[in-house]
Design an enzyme around this catalytic site. Sequence first.
Site, PDB file in Angstrom:
ATOM      1  N   CYS A   6       3.202  -5.061 -18.093  1.00 15.51           N
ATOM      2  CA  CYS A   6       2.707  -5.853 -19.234  1.00 15.51           C
ATOM      3  C   CYS A   6       2.618  -4.958 -20.463  1.00 15.51           C
ATOM      4  CB  CYS A   6       1.339  -6.450 -18.930  1.00 15.51           C
ATOM      5  SG  CYS A   6       1.396  -7.913 -17.860  1.00 15.51           S
ATOM      6  N   HIS A  45       2.896 -12.273 -16.777  1.00 13.76           N
ATOM      7  CA  HIS A  45       2.481 -11.479 -15.614  1.00 13.76           C
ATOM      8  C   HIS A  45       2.474 -12.356 -14.369  1.00 13.76           C
ATOM      9  CE1 HIS A  45       0.548  -8.262 -13.345  1.00 13.76           C
ATOM     10  NE2 HIS A  45      -0.098  -9.248 -12.747  1.00 13.76           N
ATOM     11  N   ASN A  85      11.977  -6.102  -4.695  1.00 17.44           N
ATOM     12  CA  ASN A  85      11.093  -5.586  -3.653  1.00 17.44           C
ATOM     13  C   ASN A  85       9.839  -6.460  -3.637  1.00 17.44           C
ATOM     14  OD1 ASN A  85      12.791  -3.440  -2.953  1.00 17.44           O
ATOM     15  ND2 ASN A  85      11.974  -2.142  -4.570  1.00 17.44           N
ATOM     16  N   HIS A  98       9.694  -7.917 -10.775  1.00 11.78           N
ATOM     17  CA  HIS A  98      10.772  -7.238 -11.494  1.00 11.78           C
ATOM     18  C   HIS A  98      12.025  -7.204 -10.649  1.00 11.78           C
ATOM     19  CE1 HIS A  98       8.342  -4.271  -9.314  1.00 11.78           C
ATOM     20  NE2 HIS A  98       9.459  -3.593  -9.106  1.00 11.78           N
ATOM     21  N   HIS A 100      15.508  -5.207 -10.077  1.00 15.63           N
ATOM     22  CA  HIS A 100      16.221  -3.954 -10.336  1.00 15.63           C
ATOM     23  C   HIS A 100      17.714  -4.264 -10.495  1.00 15.63           C
ATOM     24  CE1 HIS A 100      13.066  -1.046  -8.689  1.00 15.63           C
ATOM     25  NE2 HIS A 100      12.651  -2.168  -8.152  1.00 15.63           N
TER      26      HIS A 100
HETATM   27  P1  5GP Z   1       9.232  -1.183  -7.214  1.00 14.12           P
HETATM   28  O1  5GP Z   1       9.177  -0.010  -6.294  1.00 14.12           O
HETATM   29  O2  5GP Z   1       7.862  -1.764  -7.485  1.00 14.12           O
HETATM   30  O3  5GP Z   1      10.217  -2.244  -6.805  1.00 14.12           O
HETATM   31  O4  5GP Z   1       9.808  -0.633  -8.583  1.00 14.12           O
HETATM   32  C1  5GP Z   1       9.042  -0.147  -9.623  1.00 14.12           C
HETATM   33  C2  5GP Z   1       9.967   0.665 -10.478  1.00 14.12           C
HETATM   34  O5  5GP Z   1       9.354   0.866 -11.726  1.00 14.12           O
HETATM   35  C3  5GP Z   1      10.267   2.056  -9.886  1.00 14.12           C
HETATM   36  O6  5GP Z   1      11.671   2.214  -9.739  1.00 14.12           O
HETATM   37  C4  5GP Z   1       9.673   3.013 -10.910  1.00 14.12           C
HETATM   38  O7  5GP Z   1      10.442   4.187 -11.092  1.00 14.12           O
HETATM   39  C5  5GP Z   1       9.620   2.158 -12.177  1.00 14.12           C
HETATM   40  N1  5GP Z   1       8.530   2.515 -13.080  1.00 14.12           N
HETATM   41  C6  5GP Z   1       7.228   2.706 -12.740  1.00 14.12           C
HETATM   42  N2  5GP Z   1       6.499   3.027 -13.827  1.00 14.12           N
HETATM   43  C7  5GP Z   1       7.375   3.025 -14.880  1.00 14.12           C
HETATM   44  C8  5GP Z   1       7.198   3.286 -16.266  1.00 14.12           C
HETATM   45  O8  5GP Z   1       6.117   3.567 -16.773  1.00 14.12           O
HETATM   46  N3  5GP Z   1       8.312   3.195 -17.044  1.00 14.12           N
HETATM   47  C9  5GP Z   1       9.544   2.866 -16.532  1.00 14.12           C
HETATM   48  N4  5GP Z   1      10.567   2.817 -17.392  1.00 14.12           N
HETATM   49  N5  5GP Z   1       9.724   2.629 -15.220  1.00 14.12           N
HETATM   50  C10 5GP Z   1       8.653   2.692 -14.398  1.00 14.12           C
HETATM   51 ZN    ZN Z   2       2.007  -7.396 -15.698  1.00 15.19          ZN
END
Ligand code: 5GP
Ligand code: ZN
Length: 112
Positions: A6, A45, A85, A98, A100
């Site tokens: 957010c 969110h 995920n 999110h 990827h």
């Molecule tokens: P998840 O593991 O929840 O599917 O993916 C979260 C992703 O967000 C991870 O790949 C992590 O590297 C990325 N991430 C976490 N914090 C930040 C941030 O502050 N900035 C950016 N650009 N990416 C983030």
């Molecule tokens: Zn959020």
Amino acid sequence: MECIFCKIAKREIPSDVVYEDEDIVAFRDIKPVAPIHVIVIPKEHIEGVHSLEDKHQALVGKLILKAKDIANQLNLKEGYRLVLNVGEYGGQTVSHIHLHIIGGRPMMWPPG
Ligand code: 5GP
Ligand code: ZN
């Protein structure tokens, strides 16, 4: 404490934004796992796929369609992977839904 994605959406935390409109922001992952690694989020969110409701149908559709446009923009002609995920066992570390976009190298299957 407010959600980190957010904060990124509100530009309270800097990030490398590659796309933005009224509903969606896409930015480069801070810890890329491939040459191209972009995170696409709705500005709303929503905790994750597990908390989606029928009212989110259009938004989720848009998330995927925009991911396709962004992948094309980033020249991922050879293909790429879209990943959602979900929850602890799904490897979700940020509780804001999110998508990827991962590309720029061949992907392995099955994932870990
Ligand atoms: P998840 O593991 O929840 O599917 O993916 C979260 C992703 O967000 C991870 O790949 C992590 O590297 C990325 N991430 C976490 N914090 C930040 C941030 O502050 N900035 C950016 N650009 N990416 C983030
Ligand atoms: Zn959020």
